[in-house]
Design a protein around this motif. Structure first.
Motif, PDB file in Angstrom:
ATOM      1  N   GLU A  72     -59.883 -31.194  55.719  1.00 12.72           N
ATOM      2  CA  GLU A  72     -58.171 -30.661  55.470  1.00 12.72           C
ATOM      3  C   GLU A  72     -58.020 -30.130  53.935  1.00 12.72           C
ATOM      4  OE1 GLU A  72     -53.679 -32.680  55.871  1.00 12.72           O
ATOM      5  OE2 GLU A  72     -55.574 -33.978  56.211  1.00 12.72           O
ATOM      6  N   PHE A  73     -58.807 -30.751  53.121  1.00 15.58           N
ATOM      7  CA  PHE A  73     -58.520 -30.366  51.509  1.00 15.58           C
ATOM      8  C   PHE A  73     -60.205 -30.199  51.175  1.00 15.58           C
ATOM      9  CE2 PHE A  73     -55.104 -33.133  52.439  1.00 15.58           C
ATOM     10  CZ  PHE A  73     -53.933 -32.439  52.472  1.00 15.58           C
ATOM     11  N   PRO A  74     -60.726 -29.043  51.408  1.00 20.25           N
ATOM     12  CA  PRO A  74     -62.262 -28.636  50.864  1.00 20.25           C
ATOM     13  C   PRO A  74     -62.304 -28.878  49.377  1.00 20.25           C
ATOM     14  CG  PRO A  74     -61.420 -27.114  52.557  1.00 20.25           C
ATOM     15  CD  PRO A  74     -60.125 -27.843  52.302  1.00 20.25           C
ATOM     16  N   ASP A  75     -61.230 -28.725  48.597  1.00 25.96           N
ATOM     17  CA  ASP A  75     -61.574 -28.750  47.283  1.00 25.96           C
ATOM     18  C   ASP A  75     -60.865 -29.896  46.493  1.00 25.96           C
ATOM     19  OD1 ASP A  75     -62.681 -26.171  47.074  1.00 25.96           O
ATOM     20  OD2 ASP A  75     -60.906 -25.010  47.136  1.00 25.96           O
ATOM     21  N   MET A  76     -60.606 -31.030  47.435  1.00 26.81           N
ATOM     22  CA  MET A  76     -59.958 -32.204  46.611  1.00 26.81           C
ATOM     23  C   MET A  76     -60.836 -32.777  45.990  1.00 26.81           C
ATOM     24  SD  MET A  76     -58.737 -35.758  48.795  1.00 26.81           S
ATOM     25  CE  MET A  76     -57.364 -34.893  49.280  1.00 26.81           C
ATOM     26  N   PRO A  77     -60.451 -33.175  44.765  1.00 30.03           N
ATOM     27  CA  PRO A  77     -61.409 -33.834  43.762  1.00 30.03           C
ATOM     28  C   PRO A  77     -62.005 -34.980  44.251  1.00 30.03           C
ATOM     29  CG  PRO A  77     -59.170 -33.230  42.606  1.00 30.03           C
ATOM     30  CD  PRO A  77     -59.243 -33.044  44.070  1.00 30.03           C
ATOM     31  N   THR A  78     -63.255 -35.301  43.729  1.00 27.97           N
ATOM     32  CA  THR A  78     -63.991 -36.421  44.108  1.00 27.97           C
ATOM     33  C   THR A  78     -63.364 -37.669  43.646  1.00 27.97           C
ATOM     34  OG1 THR A  78     -66.089 -35.344  43.860  1.00 27.97           O
ATOM     35  CG2 THR A  78     -66.445 -37.520  44.009  1.00 27.97           C
ATOM     36  N   THR A  79     -62.807 -37.757  42.671  1.00 26.77           N
ATOM     37  CA  THR A  79     -61.885 -39.017  42.423  1.00 26.77           C
ATOM     38  C   THR A  79     -60.811 -39.545  43.244  1.00 26.77           C
ATOM     39  OG1 THR A  79     -60.754 -37.589  40.729  1.00 26.77           O
ATOM     40  CG2 THR A  79     -62.691 -38.777  39.716  1.00 26.77           C
ATOM     41  N   VAL A  80     -60.306 -38.308  43.692  1.00 24.81           N
ATOM     42  CA  VAL A  80     -59.189 -38.448  44.817  1.00 24.81           C
ATOM     43  C   VAL A  80     -59.609 -38.955  45.889  1.00 24.81           C
ATOM     44  CG1 VAL A  80     -57.115 -37.469  46.087  1.00 24.81           C
ATOM     45  CG2 VAL A  80     -57.757 -36.669  43.717  1.00 24.81           C
ATOM     46  N   ILE A  81     -60.669 -38.357  46.399  1.00 22.51           N
ATOM     47  CA  ILE A  81     -61.330 -38.925  47.829  1.00 22.51           C
ATOM     48  C   ILE A  81     -61.704 -40.314  47.539  1.00 22.51           C
ATOM     49  CG2 ILE A  81     -63.345 -38.576  49.078  1.00 22.51           C
ATOM     50  CD1 ILE A  81     -63.431 -35.646  48.470  1.00 22.51           C
ATOM     51  N   MET A  82     -62.466 -40.874  46.338  1.00 16.61           N
ATOM     52  CA  MET A  82     -62.847 -42.110  46.377  1.00 16.61           C
ATOM     53  C   MET A  82     -61.510 -43.009  46.441  1.00 16.61           C
ATOM     54  SD  MET A  82     -65.159 -41.724  43.026  1.00 16.61           S
ATOM     55  CE  MET A  82     -65.601 -43.506  42.830  1.00 16.61           C
TER      56      MET A  82
END
Length: 221
Positions: A72-82
């Protein structure tokens, strides 16, 4: 050949000197994500099947959630995914997995397409959708080029110097003020491109008004 579906892989074999080593390459057609697989010396099917399977990782349990977010969000920052998946363990192993998965979900850059079907028109110009957020939605190489141009232009163009100076007066730092100026230049460049004419300060309304009597002198920085 179209490369529009994620998950179609192209395989190849790289053989070392005197056939003493070999590496298999797997490339995803869409993202161009590359995987290298070391092969045994004899490279027979029995030897390859007999290799020990890789041990699992602690990230495997949350990989489906990572894939869903990246889809859904390919450029989502890694910290946000965590944060979204509730990850509380080591950051490095998690970031490595995200780095491996992210190319699979990013849309291919039209500028990198080099193969076309017979009779298909090749698009040679870059189109950027209007009314988008400048920092995150545009091509990074384009952003760097236009901000460098804008930063240089403020030393030669009174209009550009005023746009930059007004942004600094509003409290913006130098990089932000340059981005504001870059956005202003994009509108000018877009109009020149639409009209198929070169930029002329004498026809630039804001630049002309700036030189009219009664305007304050500019302090170009």
């Amino acid at each position: 050949m179209h490369r529009t579906r994620v998950g179609d892989w192209e395989g190849d074999l790289i053989v070392g000197r005197q056939n003493q080593s070999a590496i298999a390459t797997l490339v995803d057609r869409t993202s161009r994500y590359l995987r290298l697989v070391h092969l045994p010396v004899d490279r027979t099917a029995e030897s390859v099947r007999g290799q020990r399977a890789a041990k699992g990782s602690i990230v495997d349990a949350v990989e489906p959630q990572i894939r869903a977010l990246l889809a859904e969000f390919p450029d989502m920052p890694t910290t946000v995914i965590m944060e979204r998946v509730g990850w509380t363990r080591g950051k490095t192993v998690f970031a490595d997995r995200v780095q491996q998965l992210r190319p699979l979900f990013r849309r291919p850059d039209p500028a990198q397409r080099t193969e076309y079907l017979p009779g298909e028109l090749a698009q040679c110009d870059l189109w950027f959708p209007p009314a988008v957020h400048f920092r995150w939605a545009c091509n990074k190489r384009f952003r760097q080029a236009i901000t460098t141009f804008a930063d240089n232009s403020r030393h030669a163009s009174p209009w550009a110097a005023k746009v930059y100076a007004d942004a600094r007066v509003r409290g913006l730092d130098h990089p932000h003020a340059v981005r504001v100026l870059a956005r202003a230049w994009i509108r000018v460049i877009w109009r020149c491109w639409q009209d198929r004419v070169a930029y002329d300060p004498a026809r630039h309304g804001n630049a002309v008004r700036l030189n009219q009597p009664g305007q304050n002198d500019l302090l170009a920085t």
